[in-house]
Structures are given as C-alpha cells and as structure tokens.
Design a protein around this motif. Structure first.
Motif, PDB file in Angstrom:
ATOM      1  N   MET B   1      10.838  35.144  11.892  1.00  0.00           N
ATOM      2  CA  MET B   1       9.787  36.082  12.264  1.00  0.00           C
ATOM      3  C   MET B   1       8.772  35.380  13.154  1.00  0.00           C
ATOM      4  O   MET B   1       8.360  34.264  12.899  1.00  0.00           O
ATOM      5  N   LYS B   2       8.407  36.039  14.180  1.00  0.00           N
ATOM      6  CA  LYS B   2       7.427  35.430  15.054  1.00  0.00           C
ATOM      7  C   LYS B   2       6.273  36.397  15.266  1.00  0.00           C
ATOM      8  O   LYS B   2       6.487  37.573  15.518  1.00  0.00           O
ATOM      9  N   CYS B   3       5.075  35.899  15.131  1.00  0.00           N
ATOM     10  CA  CYS B   3       3.973  36.777  15.494  1.00  0.00           C
ATOM     11  C   CYS B   3       3.043  36.040  16.436  1.00  0.00           C
ATOM     12  O   CYS B   3       2.745  34.870  16.272  1.00  0.00           O
ATOM     13  N   ARG B   4       2.646  36.735  17.477  1.00  0.00           N
ATOM     14  CA  ARG B   4       1.752  36.127  18.450  1.00  0.00           C
ATOM     15  C   ARG B   4       0.500  36.974  18.442  1.00  0.00           C
ATOM     16  O   ARG B   4       0.542  38.183  18.445  1.00  0.00           O
ATOM     17  N   LYS B   5      -0.608  36.323  18.392  1.00  0.00           N
ATOM     18  CA  LYS B   5      -1.836  37.071  18.238  1.00  0.00           C
ATOM     19  C   LYS B   5      -2.908  36.401  19.073  1.00  0.00           C
ATOM     20  O   LYS B   5      -3.100  35.206  18.991  1.00  0.00           O
ATOM     21  N   TYR B 168      13.703  24.624  31.200  1.00  0.00           N
ATOM     22  CA  TYR B 168      13.956  25.820  31.984  1.00  0.00           C
ATOM     23  C   TYR B 168      13.846  25.584  33.492  1.00  0.00           C
ATOM     24  O   TYR B 168      14.362  26.351  34.289  1.00  0.00           O
ATOM     25  N   TYR B 186       8.434  29.741  39.179  1.00  0.00           N
ATOM     26  CA  TYR B 186       8.426  29.020  37.909  1.00  0.00           C
ATOM     27  C   TYR B 186       7.210  28.127  37.739  1.00  0.00           C
ATOM     28  O   TYR B 186       6.616  28.088  36.677  1.00  0.00           O
ATOM     29  N   PRO B 189       3.380  30.339  38.132  1.00  0.00           N
ATOM     30  CA  PRO B 189       3.000  31.129  36.957  1.00  0.00           C
ATOM     31  C   PRO B 189       2.676  30.255  35.751  1.00  0.00           C
ATOM     32  O   PRO B 189       1.875  30.626  34.908  1.00  0.00           O
ATOM     33  N   GLY B 190       3.291  29.081  35.704  1.00  0.00           N
ATOM     34  CA  GLY B 190       3.057  28.201  34.571  1.00  0.00           C
ATOM     35  C   GLY B 190       1.695  27.532  34.614  1.00  0.00           C
ATOM     36  O   GLY B 190       1.130  27.171  33.588  1.00  0.00           O
ATOM     37  N   PHE B 270      -6.169  30.465  26.830  1.00  0.00           N
ATOM     38  CA  PHE B 270      -4.895  30.019  27.378  1.00  0.00           C
ATOM     39  C   PHE B 270      -4.308  28.838  26.619  1.00  0.00           C
ATOM     40  O   PHE B 270      -3.142  28.529  26.756  1.00  0.00           O
ATOM     41  N   GLU B 276      -2.761  31.176  17.437  1.00  0.00           N
ATOM     42  CA  GLU B 276      -2.194  31.105  16.098  1.00  0.00           C
ATOM     43  C   GLU B 276      -0.729  30.760  16.191  1.00  0.00           C
ATOM     44  O   GLU B 276       0.014  31.364  16.943  1.00  0.00           O
ATOM     45  N   VAL B 279       4.875  31.908  13.227  1.00  0.00           N
ATOM     46  CA  VAL B 279       5.480  31.572  11.945  1.00  0.00           C
ATOM     47  C   VAL B 279       6.966  31.841  12.068  1.00  0.00           C
ATOM     48  O   VAL B 279       7.384  32.966  12.297  1.00  0.00           O
ATOM     49  N   SER B 280       7.752  30.818  11.933  1.00  0.00           N
ATOM     50  CA  SER B 280       9.195  31.044  12.040  1.00  0.00           C
ATOM     51  C   SER B 280       9.877  30.654  10.747  1.00  0.00           C
ATOM     52  O   SER B 280       9.302  30.003   9.890  1.00  0.00           O
ATOM     53  N   ASP B 281      11.085  31.067  10.604  1.00  0.00           N
ATOM     54  CA  ASP B 281      11.918  30.866   9.400  1.00  0.00           C
ATOM     55  C   ASP B 281      11.437  31.683   8.214  1.00  0.00           C
ATOM     56  O   ASP B 281      10.353  31.464   7.709  1.00  0.00           O
TER      57      ASP B 281
END
Lengths: 320, 281, 230
Positions: B1-5, B168, B186, B189-190, B270, B276, B279-281
């Motif tokens: 699960m990933k959450c970006r805030k 990438y 590439y 934008p970075g 930025f 935050e 949260v993964s796994d």
C-alpha cells in the motif's frame, strides 16, 4: 503442548491496523490472532503488500502517525497496544529488538559499522567502551565477517549488501533480546549471501534461545529458519501450522499456489494480482484468483477452521 | 500500500510567504492607481512632512510622497529582480545541465569559469562590472545576472549528476532517446522543483544587491525611484525625518522576507525527505 | 546476431578512485536469433556490466560488441537509434526504470513517439490499450505514477515498453530478483511466451540457477569477471 502454552511470549488478539488517508480508512491488517511462544521461530510468509510488515511494525509500535491499531497484544501478560510510548520504548530497547528491512538504508552512512553495533549496547548496558568493543568484536566474529577487526572501522558504503545485513543482525542481537523481529532479512541479497545470512541468523538465535518473528516472502528462508509458518494474504491469516505441514502439504489454495510458483516446482503462476488493500474483494479475499472458488466463496467471508495439531486454515473447503 | 500526502495545510511558511507575496503583487498591480500623488512631482512647500492621512509615509526632502515613491520604487526593484532572476536562471541552468550531463572536459572548463566568478564577493564583482560598463538600470541588470548565474549552475550541475546516476536515465538511453531529448524530457522535469525554489529564494537577495548598487549610485539613476535609491535619499535626513529611509527599508525587508519564506515553504513542499513516507508492505 | 568479442571493462572505485576493479575480463559470447541464453553468476561478478555493454550503455575498455557484424560503438547516429530499437534491455528494479514524475501513459508512449510508430494520438492510445491487454494489465494504471503500482505490474510495463519496439534481442538483467515468488513466475512466463512468439533472442541474467534452468536453452556461468561456457 501444555508446557508451551505456559511459556507464551506474545498473545495477540484480533489485532487490526488501519491507515487514515485522505479518502477513506484502509485496513492493512485484519483480525490477527496469534501466539508466539518462548524460544520459537515463527515465520510470517506473504507477498509484498499483504500487510506483513505492517503487522510487525504494529507489534513494535513503530507505525507512522496516521495508523490506528485496534485489538489487544500481550507481551508476557502486559498489554502493549494501549501502553504508553515511553514504557514500551524501554521494553523495545532491552527485551525486544528489531532487524529492519533494507540493509542498504538502515545503517547510518556517516558512522563506522562497529560503532553502530556498539551504540545499541551502550544505550542499554552501562559498561565501559573497552568491554563493549570487545563484545561487539566477538559478535562480529561469530557472524563470520571477514577482515576483523578492521571491518568495524569501515563505513557502511564500503561493505557489500550481505555484510551490511550481518552488521544489522549484530546490532539487533547484541543486547541479547528475548524477542527479535526480523523484517525481510534477504531482500535484495543474492543467493550465496542469502544462505549465509540465514544460516548465521539461525545459529545465533539457537545459541541465544531468542524468539523470532521472521517476516519474509521467500519460501527457502522460511524453510530453513522457521518452526511454525503463518501464511498471510491481503491483510489476513489464511493458513498456519508447523513448518513441514504448511510448506510441504499446504491446504489453502493460496499457499498451494505459492509453492507451485517456485522455479524448482515449475513456475505454475497464480493468475492475477493480489488486490491492493483499498480494493479488497467481498467474500473470501482470495476467491477471484482461486481455481476452486464457488458461489459461496464470493459471498461469504470464511473464518479460520481448526484442522487440529495447531493448524488452522481460512477456506471453506479445507478438508476436501 | 502506498499513500502520498502533501502536507500543504501544515506548511505554514508557504502560507505566510504566499500572503506577503499576494500583498506585494497587489501593490505592484494596483499601486499606481491607488497613489493619488505623482512620485516625481516636486513641491518644496510640502517637504519633510511626517506621515499623516494625506501622505501615509510622509514626504521627502523635495515634497514628494514617500508612499508613491515606494510603490513605484518597488515596481522598479521587482522588475530588475525578476529580469535578473530569469536571465541568470537560464544561463545557470544551461551551463549547469550541460556541465553535469556531458561531463569530462566540458565540465572541467565550465566549472573553472564558475569558480573564477565565485571567487569574488558578489557585490564587489557587480561593482567592478558596473564600473566598467557604467551605471544605469540596463547595466545593473547585466551586472547582477553575471554574478548570480553561478548559483543556478552549481545546483543544476549537482542535480543533473545525481539524476544521471538514476536507473531510469539509463533506461531512457536504452529506449533510444537522443541526448537533447533526455535533457528535455528527463533531466529538466527532475530539477525544475529545485530551480523554482532557488529562483524564489534568490529574488530577495537580488532586490538587496540591486538596492545596494542603487544606494551606491551605480544602478538606477535619479530621479527614478528604486528602493535602494530611496533609502539613500533619506540618508541626509536620517535624524530629522527618519521616515524617508524607514519605509523603503521596511518594504525591502518585507519583500525579501516574503520571497524567502515562500521559497522555504516550496523547498519543504518539494523535499522528498519531508514528504510523509510511503508505507509499503 | 549479437556478439561480444573479447570485451573487458574495469572501474575505478574506493577512496580517491585509486582501486581498480576488473568487472569484465576478455569475455566473448554470441546470441542467435530466437535463442534463450541464460547467464548465471554471483552478484558482483560483472553480469550487469556485461549486460550494459551488450546494450551499448557503457563502452568497453577493450574488445567489441557487434550486432549483425557491425561494431555498435562505431555506428552513425541514425543507425545507433536503430540499434537501440533492435536491442532492448530491462532492468532489475522496474520501479526505478521509469521517470518518477511521468505518468505511466507518458512513459509507455515514449517508444511510440520516439520511433514514430503511429500517426495520431488516437492510434497511439489504441495501440497501448491493446498491448496492455496482452500483458494482462488494466488500462486504469495509465494515469498513475510509477510508485503507485506494484513491482510485478512495473516489470510488466517495462517489458511491454521494450516489446513495443519489436526488438531482435532482449536483455533481461535480473528481471525478477526484486519480486515475490508468485509474481516472479508470472513475469518469467510472460517473458518466455512473448520472446517465443516473436522469435526474440533472450539473454536472461540471474543469480538463481532454478530460474535459468527453467528459462533457457543454453547456459553460461560467469565467475569473477570471466566466463565458463556450458
């Protein structure tokens, strides 16, 4: 069996973990009930994204602020879910330790490796630095790290992935904890390193009689380290039991599928993806991917069925 | 699960800075129509008035409304600052990306040039350039841009080199992208976020050094108002009529503060480390 | 078809870049049309370096890499672009192979736009939707960013992006070592299936003997920067 019951280290009752996000609450771990006995090595097996690490972190109260934990967890009879952060922190330092995942990023890049291990020891034991250093060195020796004692003065970037993982193991175990949470110890390591880390970890916890909760997605790791195995899918337990039972004669279709997907068993992949935690299907969580699913599976959510001999399975057709 | 805030709500700096900037923009756009007095009109009968209802910031030694002069001065200063920022940004980013992406001897040469520029204190170098070119607004802009591009170049180079190591980038090359296209699609934008932060943060210092040059008489020429110039004008009356210098000074400080706060806020916005963690796994 | 002749590469590492390590030493190998070649070796033995040299991403210190008999380092600009099309590489960590700020649709459309595979935007979208279906992916991930999808999905997309160019050779550098076993099986199956269908030569690099055994017709062992042929 009776004797083991008395030496229960953790008793976890209906533990649930939610994440509060902008839209809605996401349930990452659902109704997790489990006991971990003293000196036992329990393995939590599941794909990434199934909530296994979240469960581990919830047990150790290391979740980010937007997580909410419900249910009860007793460590040696003490309830820990409601326990204050301060009280638990003391416990976490001395009796409970964690070996975090990601050997690459879990070490402080500006601190010498030996120092990082020593740090753990000196925080909890009031010994002078000479004694500490000796202890650390002997531990590193037991972990079969090369170039001793010079390696203790190296910085993390000078070590390979396997060595860094071993340093992390050393940092976790140096205080002789009674309970050790090991999160994905082999992630990103290659074959040879993987075996080595696991063998060493096994030897250490056997010597120290540490209880271990091992979180992994790797069957081989589970096979060589665990006494008991818990298989997790989409945030809940689908099957648990003794290692030989679960890994060699799995009952739940998901565990069967995982076993068949191993290269040595011929790559029989399970169709589809495991669902993201905000899109859990109704009924049995595995039914969209299950080859034996029936109408009942799509409607009803199965409970864990007791198969005897400490084995439970979450499937309607477990017996057949 | 990933959450970006994004925690914009909690990003106080961004809001305070933004509020100040809004006020400044309001003054820049509507200021001239709000001013009832001509900033250039001399009337000795009104000289050195203290702040009152008619002249909120008082009048200067020649009876001109300080408020009107500050409004026009701010416009001039901002004009200089933005032009300088744009020029130095373009030069700096071009040099930095070129240097970082191509590397080798190109990098070596460009970086040595940059170090020569960096070796002088900013104001001294700008003064030297102005001394050679002569005063005036155009030359002031040239001098400031020639001093300031190094800041962008340094950052653009570092960021480009960091990005170049990303997998990438390699994937993009393997895909068949040409160099130019990689830089455009590439690399830029970075680094655009970092550039934006730096650009915002640099407005304040540019206004200050612009004001310094004008204060020293090498920038915008009298009787045109400019913040540094206005402060200088009040110097003779600093004991008797402090408000002539005080108000331009305050506005300079406030503008600088606004841009810096906004820049800091952007930086937090930025900065991946402050976001935050997913949260993964 | 793709042939390496006595290629070597060394890097300078360590404090002050004074330690020289020989990543690849005098390696020769050849991949033929439709062949599935497996390359096994421990990590740090130079497998990835060899892969990158074969893909033309790094220049070998010595020796040459040839595609259809032509030295890939000496190709003119136009032909080099064509070479990129013919030899595709997918990497170990699929999530890092995409621009983090580019939506997946843009990422996927890159090869189409680069090589002008279709005329209009509608055709482009159609082509992508079709390809996604073949890969067992749903189109709702078009609007997402790379970090919002799982590793398995990302690797599928990487594979899809490479296959859209109809390459002659596909180099897969540890394509599944970051993935779970069940996902690994899916990805490998997909790689095998698509390469067989389109007669693409495959160079599969892995440290996992079981994976290689299941996937390839011919195996090469790499040990400490040199090859042992099987």
């Amino acid at each position: 069996m009776e004797e083991e019951q008395t030496r229960e280290l953790w008793r976890i009752e209906r533990l649930q973990v939610f994440f509060k996000t902008r839209g809605n609450d996401i349930m990452a771990v659902n109704e997790f009930s489990l006991s971990i006995y003293q000196g036992e090595r329990l393995c939590l097996l599941g794909e990434s994204g199934c909530g296994k690490s979240v469960f581990g972190m919830a047990l150790l109260k290391l979740l980010p602020e937007n997580a909410e934990v419900l249910g009860k967890a007793y460590y040696k009879g003490m309830e820990t879910v409601g326990m204050s952060e301060k009280t638990f922190a003391r416990l976490r330092g001395t009796e409970i330790a964690v070996i975090p995942q990601g050997a690459g990023s879990s070490l402080d890049p500006t601190m010498r490796c030996g120092k990082q291990v020593e740090e753990c020891l000196r925080l909890h034991e009031k010994e002078n630095s000479q004694v500490c250093r000796q202890k650390v060195l002997s531990l590193l020796k037991r972990l079969e790290l090369p170039r001793l004692p010079g390696i203790a003065r190296d910085y993390p970037f000078e070590l390979s992935g396997g060595m860094k993982q071993r340093i992390l193991v050393a940092a976790g175990i140096v205080c002789h904890p009674q309970f050790l949470l090991v999160d994905e110890p082999t992630k990103g390591l290659d074959w040879g390193c993987r075996d080595k880390v696991i063998t060493l970890l096994k030897k250490l916890v056997e010597d120290e009689e540490t209880s271990v909760l091992l979180i992994t997605h790797d069957f081989n790791v589970a096979k060589s380290l665990a006494d008991r195995v818990v298989v997790m899918y989409a945030g809940e337990i689908v099957e648990y039991g003794m290692r030989e039972d679960v890994l060699e004669r799995p009952v739940h279709p998901y565990s069967k599928g995982l076993l068949a997907a191993l290269p040595q068993n011929g790559f029989q992949a399970i169709e589809g993806f495991s669902p993201p935690l905000d899109q859990i299907p109704k009924g049995c969580r595995f039914h969209p991917r299950c080859p034996h699913a029936t109408g009942r599976c799509a409607q009803e959510h199965p409970n864990l069925t007791d198969l005897g001999e400490g084995r439970e399975v979450r499937c309607f057709y477990a017996e057949g | 699960m990933k959450c970006r805030k994004f925690s914009v709500q909690r990003n106080l700096l961004l809001w305070i800075g933004g509020a100040i900037l809004l006020v400044i923009i309001f003054v820049l756009v509507f200021g001239p129509s709000l001013c009832t007095h001509d900033p250039l009109k001399v009337d000795y009968t009104l000289k050195l008035r203290a702040p009152c209802r008619e002249y909120p910031f008082g009048t200067d030694g020649m009876g001109r409304s300080v408020a009107a002069r500050v409004v026009y001065g701010l416009r001039t200063s901002m004009k200089i600052a933005i032009v300088v920022m744009l020029i130095s940004c373009v030069i700096g980013v071009c040099v930095g990306v070129l240097s970082g992406y191509v590397g080798g001897s190109v990098d070596l040469i460009l970086m040595r040039v940059m170090e020569v520029v960096l070796a002088f204190p900013d104001t001294i170098l700008a003064l030297a350039i102005l001394g050679t070119l002569g005063g005036g607004m155009k030359n002031q802009i040239i001098a400031l841009a020639l001093v300031r591009w190094t800041k962008y170049a340094k950052m653009a180079r570092d960021e480009t080199m960091r990005l170049k190591k990303e997998e990438y980038m390699e994937a993009a090359v393997a895909m068949g992208n040409g160099r130019f296209r990689i830089v455009l699609r590439y690399v830029l934008p970075g680094i655009i976020g970092q550039i934006l932060v730096l650009a915002t943060m640099s407005i304040g210092p540019i206004i200050l050094s612009g004001a310094t040059l004008s204060f020293l008489g090498l920038g915008v020429q009298l009787p045109n108002p400019e913040l540094g110039l206005l402060i200088n004008e009040g110097r003779d009356f600093i004991r008797s009529a402090g408000h002539i210098s005080l108000f331009p000074g305050l506005v300079t400080a406030l503008t600088t503060l606004g841009f810096n706060l906004f820049g800091e806020g952007l930086n937090d916005y930025f900065d991946p480390r402050l976001k935050e963690k997913a949260v993964s796994d | 078809m793709l042939r390496a002749e006595h290629v070597s590469k060394s890097f300078c590492v360590g404090r002050g870049r004074n330690t020289k390590i020989q990543a690849v030493l005098d390696v020769s190998l050849e991949i033929n049309k439709g062949e599935h070649l497996g390359l096994v070796g421990e990590s740090g033995c130079g497998k990835s370096t060899l892969a990158r040299m074969l893909a033309g991403l790094i220049r070998p210190d010595g020796g040459t890499v040839l595609l259809d008999g032509q030295d890939i380092q000496k190709l003119p600009v136009k032909a080099r672009k064509e070479f990129r099309r013919k030899v595709q590489i997918i990497f170990q960590n699929p999530q890092q192979a995409f621009h983090p700020r580019m939506k997946l649709y843009e990422t996927l459309a890159e090869p189409i736009r680069l090589f002008h595979l279709v005329e209009t935007r509608e055709q482009e979208r159609l082509m992508l939707e079709e390809a996604m279906e073949r890969m067992g992916l749903t189109t709702d991930i078009f609007g997402r960013y790379p970090h919002e999808i799982s590793g398995g999905q990302a690797q599928r997309i990487a594979l899809l992006r490479s296959l859209m160019l109809e390459p002659k050779v596909l180099i897969a550098d540890e394509p599944t070592s970051m993935l779970d076993v069940s996902v690994q099986a899916q990805i490998l199956k997909l790689i095998r299936q698509t390469t067989e269908e389109n007669e693409i030569a495959l160079l599969l690099i892995s440290h996992d003997m079981d994976v290689i055994r299941a996937m390839s017709d011919k195996v090469i062992f790499m040990h400490e920067s040199a090859l042992n042929l099987n």
